[in-house]
Design a protein around this motif. Structure first.
Motif, PDB file in Angstrom:
ATOM      1  N   MET A   1       0.821  -1.198   0.000  1.00 22.96           N
ATOM      2  CA  MET A   1       0.000   0.000   0.000  1.00 22.96           C
ATOM      3  C   MET A   1       0.863   1.258   0.000  1.00 22.96           C
ATOM      4  N   SER A   2       2.120   1.096   0.411  1.00 23.91           N
ATOM      5  CA  SER A   2       3.020   2.250   0.483  1.00 23.91           C
ATOM      6  C   SER A   2       3.255   2.847  -0.912  1.00 23.91           C
ATOM      7  N   THR A   3       3.049   2.054  -1.903  1.00 29.46           N
ATOM      8  CA  THR A   3       3.246   2.545  -3.272  1.00 29.46           C
ATOM      9  C   THR A   3       2.048   3.352  -3.768  1.00 29.46           C
ATOM     10  N   CYS A   4       0.941   3.220  -3.063  1.00 26.28           N
ATOM     11  CA  CYS A   4      -0.270   3.923  -3.511  1.00 26.28           C
ATOM     12  C   CYS A   4      -0.221   5.389  -3.106  1.00 26.28           C
ATOM     13  N   PRO A   5      -0.625   6.273  -4.019  1.00 27.50           N
ATOM     14  CA  PRO A   5      -0.614   7.702  -3.677  1.00 27.50           C
ATOM     15  C   PRO A   5      -1.657   8.035  -2.584  1.00 27.50           C
ATOM     16  N   GLN A   6      -1.299   9.004  -1.738  1.00 28.74           N
ATOM     17  CA  GLN A   6      -2.183   9.409  -0.635  1.00 28.74           C
ATOM     18  C   GLN A   6      -3.540   9.903  -1.154  1.00 28.74           C
ATOM     19  N   TYR A   7      -3.523  10.521  -2.335  1.00 30.69           N
ATOM     20  CA  TYR A   7      -4.801  11.080  -2.817  1.00 30.69           C
ATOM     21  C   TYR A   7      -5.869  10.017  -3.021  1.00 30.69           C
ATOM     22  N   ILE A   8      -5.441   8.752  -3.218  1.00 31.06           N
ATOM     23  CA  ILE A   8      -6.447   7.693  -3.372  1.00 31.06           C
ATOM     24  C   ILE A   8      -7.268   7.556  -2.090  1.00 31.06           C
ATOM     25  N   VAL A   9      -6.566   7.608  -0.946  1.00 34.69           N
ATOM     26  CA  VAL A   9      -7.274   7.550   0.347  1.00 34.69           C
ATOM     27  C   VAL A   9      -8.166   8.782   0.517  1.00 34.69           C
ATOM     28  N   ASP A  10      -7.657   9.940   0.099  1.00 31.82           N
ATOM     29  CA  ASP A  10      -8.478  11.160   0.175  1.00 31.82           C
ATOM     30  C   ASP A  10      -9.756  11.001  -0.655  1.00 31.82           C
ATOM     31  N   TYR A  11      -9.606  10.411  -1.824  1.00 30.99           N
ATOM     32  CA  TYR A  11     -10.776  10.200  -2.684  1.00 30.99           C
ATOM     33  C   TYR A  11     -11.787   9.252  -2.038  1.00 30.99           C
ATOM     34  N   MET A  12     -11.231   8.257  -1.332  1.00 30.29           N
ATOM     35  CA  MET A  12     -12.142   7.337  -0.621  1.00 30.29           C
ATOM     36  C   MET A  12     -13.027   8.129   0.345  1.00 30.29           C
ATOM     37  N   HIS A  13     -12.407   9.048   1.075  1.00 27.01           N
ATOM     38  CA  HIS A  13     -13.172   9.836   2.046  1.00 27.01           C
ATOM     39  C   HIS A  13     -14.129  10.797   1.355  1.00 27.01           C
TER      40      HIS A  13
ATOM     41  N   SER B   1     -15.929  14.399  -6.932  1.00 25.36           N
ATOM     42  CA  SER B   1     -16.169  14.826  -8.324  1.00 25.36           C
ATOM     43  C   SER B   1     -16.141  13.589  -9.227  1.00 25.36           C
ATOM     44  N   ARG B   2     -16.750  13.725 -10.380  1.00 23.75           N
ATOM     45  CA  ARG B   2     -16.798  12.588 -11.302  1.00 23.75           C
ATOM     46  C   ARG B   2     -15.389  12.123 -11.673  1.00 23.75           C
TER      47      ARG B   2
ATOM     48  N   GLN C   1     -11.024   7.963 -11.150  1.00 21.48           N
ATOM     49  CA  GLN C   1      -9.647   7.604 -10.789  1.00 21.48           C
ATOM     50  C   GLN C   1      -9.641   6.596  -9.647  1.00 21.48           C
ATOM     51  N   LEU C   2     -10.531   6.811  -8.680  1.00 20.90           N
ATOM     52  CA  LEU C   2     -10.612   5.909  -7.536  1.00 20.90           C
ATOM     53  C   LEU C   2     -11.024   4.509  -7.982  1.00 20.90           C
ATOM     54  N   LYS C   3     -12.071   4.443  -8.804  1.00 18.74           N
ATOM     55  CA  LYS C   3     -12.568   3.149  -9.271  1.00 18.74           C
ATOM     56  C   LYS C   3     -11.498   2.380 -10.036  1.00 18.74           C
ATOM     57  N   LYS C   4     -10.809   3.112 -10.875  1.00 20.49           N
ATOM     58  CA  LYS C   4      -9.741   2.513 -11.673  1.00 20.49           C
ATOM     59  C   LYS C   4      -8.685   1.898 -10.767  1.00 20.49           C
ATOM     60  N   HIS C   5      -8.322   2.666  -9.744  1.00 19.35           N
ATOM     61  CA  HIS C   5      -7.274   2.194  -8.839  1.00 19.35           C
ATOM     62  C   HIS C   5      -7.737   0.978  -8.031  1.00 19.35           C
ATOM     63  N   LEU C   6      -8.970   1.029  -7.567  1.00 17.86           N
ATOM     64  CA  LEU C   6      -9.471  -0.074  -6.740  1.00 17.86           C
ATOM     65  C   LEU C   6      -9.537  -1.395  -7.528  1.00 17.86           C
TER      66      LEU C   6
ATOM     67  N   ASP D   1      -4.977  -3.905  -1.876  1.00 12.15           N
ATOM     68  CA  ASP D   1      -4.751  -3.230  -0.595  1.00 12.15           C
ATOM     69  C   ASP D   1      -5.743  -2.089  -0.410  1.00 12.15           C
ATOM     70  N   CYS D   2      -5.885  -1.305  -1.452  1.00  8.36           N
ATOM     71  CA  CYS D   2      -6.802  -0.162  -1.348  1.00  8.36           C
ATOM     72  C   CYS D   2      -8.258  -0.636  -1.313  1.00  8.36           C
ATOM     73  N   GLN D   3      -8.508  -1.720  -2.029  1.00  6.94           N
ATOM     74  CA  GLN D   3      -9.853  -2.310  -1.980  1.00  6.94           C
ATOM     75  C   GLN D   3     -10.200  -2.688  -0.544  1.00  6.94           C
ATOM     76  N   GLN D   4      -9.206  -3.327   0.101  1.00  7.00           N
ATOM     77  CA  GLN D   4      -9.339  -3.738   1.489  1.00  7.00           C
ATOM     78  C   GLN D   4      -9.594  -2.525   2.405  1.00  7.00           C
ATOM     79  N   HIS D   5      -8.790  -1.488   2.173  1.00  5.95           N
ATOM     80  CA  HIS D   5      -8.914  -0.242   2.941  1.00  5.95           C
ATOM     81  C   HIS D   5     -10.334   0.335   2.808  1.00  5.95           C
ATOM     82  N   MET D   6     -10.799   0.364   1.589  1.00  6.56           N
ATOM     83  CA  MET D   6     -12.133   0.896   1.316  1.00  6.56           C
ATOM     84  C   MET D   6     -13.221   0.072   2.030  1.00  6.56           C
TER      85      MET D   6
END
Ligand SMILES: [Zn+2]
Lengths: 187, 203
Positions: free
Chosen positions: B1-13, B21-22, B27-32, B37-42
């Protein structure tokens, strides 16, 4: 409801104390719930919720009737709760002051008495567990999480109740969610 | 998860707050889709919210409203009290009068000292006042903390406070009273004052 509340407020301001009982009746459960979730103790919640109504009564002349009464009332209550939580703090700051703990992060700002052994936590009933996890949140996150997910208020309302910018509310909710997530997954 | 950009977590919130925003959402959906790891986080965040939201509704304890009303400061009600006073002047006057009276009267409530109305032909034996046989006492007699024995006659009222009246064949032209309690004493004094009061008008 707002029309009725404003009518009662006018009556109270004219000196009719009994008109206040309708206001108490309308908001007592919500107010008590906020206090209980914030303080995690029934006696304290009752005391603070009552105190909040008394303060509202005394300061009723300062309430701007163009605004939402519940926002104003909840603000009085959350402020009282936060004051109460802060007054209790010195007790566990003393406990936490162990050499080499200068870099305490927010998660260690948890009263030692509230940190229960894993076994105990796992055996908890769901409702007890929820309250336990909420009570472990630092108070600045606890208030936003309670208002958002228990009282189901909008971010805008929360920002008015807590008298802080919308951006700050969002940041706190994000961090509050993360803090809770970690608590729940640390077991 | 350390490789994932912080903004992905921000987008989750942002997503969880319902104000994403659309563009961010895509971007979030694409990443998940590509990052477990991010899927798990979400998932964990969604579960956390569901967990808090399952908190039961709490209601205030019974009598809460009543307790609040009792805690309210009373001064704001003065308007009402004043109104009540204006509507019930006689009760207020009576209450004030009674308070005034009782304060005055209680201060004159007898102590335990023996005393009596001095008359030339009375005999005193210890704490007993005797009207001897064949004697006629003119006027009222009051005995406090002592007894009275009347063998002769009294041309007036006899009052015994905290004591006993003893007589058989005596002649008392006025009233005979024995007073033992505070309230009776109060009543006696009030009657006395009332009599004095009436006398003022009768003159
Ligand atoms: Zn990722």
């Amino acid at each position: 409801m707002d029309a009725l509340v404003n009518k009662r407020i006018k009556q109270v301001l004219k000196g009719d104390q009994n008109a206040f009982s309708d206001i108490v009746s309308l908001y007592q459960h919500k107010l008590y719930q906020i206090c209980y979730r914030m303080l995690g103790n029934k006696q304290e919640a009752e005391d603070i919720a009552q105190e909040a109504f008394v303060r509202a009564y005394i300061n009723l002349h300062t309430f701007d009737q163009k605004r939402k009464f519940s926002t104003w009332l909840f603000r009085i209550a959350t402020n009282l709760c936060i004051d109460r939580i802060r007054k209790k703090k010195p007790d566990y700051y003393l406990d936490a002051e162990v050499p080499g703990t200068d870099g305490l992060d927010m998660y260690s700002h948890i009263p030692a008495s509230e940190q229960l052994p894993e076994e105990t936590v796992e055996k908890m009933e769901l409702q007890d567990r929820i309250q336990y996890e909420i009570s472990r949140l630092p108070d600045k996150y606890r208030s936003v999480i309670v208002l958002k997910y228990i009282e189901e208020l909008s971010l805008q309302e929360i920002s008015e109740i807590l008298d802080m910018p919308l951006g700050t509310v969002k940041t706190r909710i994000h961090r509050g969610r993360e803090a809770l997530r970690k608590q729940l997954n640390n077991l | 998860m350390s490789t994932c950009p912080q903004y992905i977590v921000d987008y989750m919130h942002e997503y969880l707050d319902g104000d994403i925003s659309r563009e961010h959402e895509q971007q979030l959906k694409k990443h998940l889709q590509v990052c477990s790891d991010c899927q798990q986080h979400m998932h964990e965040l969604s579960d956390t919210i569901a967990f808090v939201k399952s908190a039961a509704h709490i209601t205030a304890p019974p009598h809460f409203e009543e307790m609040v009303m009792k805690r309210l400061p009373k001064h704001k009600n003065r308007v009402g009290v004043q109104r009540w006073f204006r509507q019930h002047p006689i009760i207020v006057a009576a209450a004030v009068f009674f308070l005034f009276m009782s304060a005055t009267l209680l201060s004159s409530y007898p102590n335990d000292e023996f005393s009596f109305t001095a008359k030339p032909n009375l005999i005193v034996d210890g704490q007993t006042v005797i009207v001897p046989e064949g004697e006629v006492v003119e006027g009222d007699i009051v005995v406090k903390n002592g007894d009275i024995v009347i063998e002769g006659a009294v041309n007036g009222n006899v009052t015994v406070i905290n004591g006993q009246y003893m007589a058989s064949t005596s002649v008392v032209t006025g009233q005979i009273e024995e007073i033992d309690q505070v309230f009776e004493w109060l009543w006696y004094e009030i009657k006395d004052m009332a009599n004095d009061f009436m006398a003022l008008f009768e003159k």
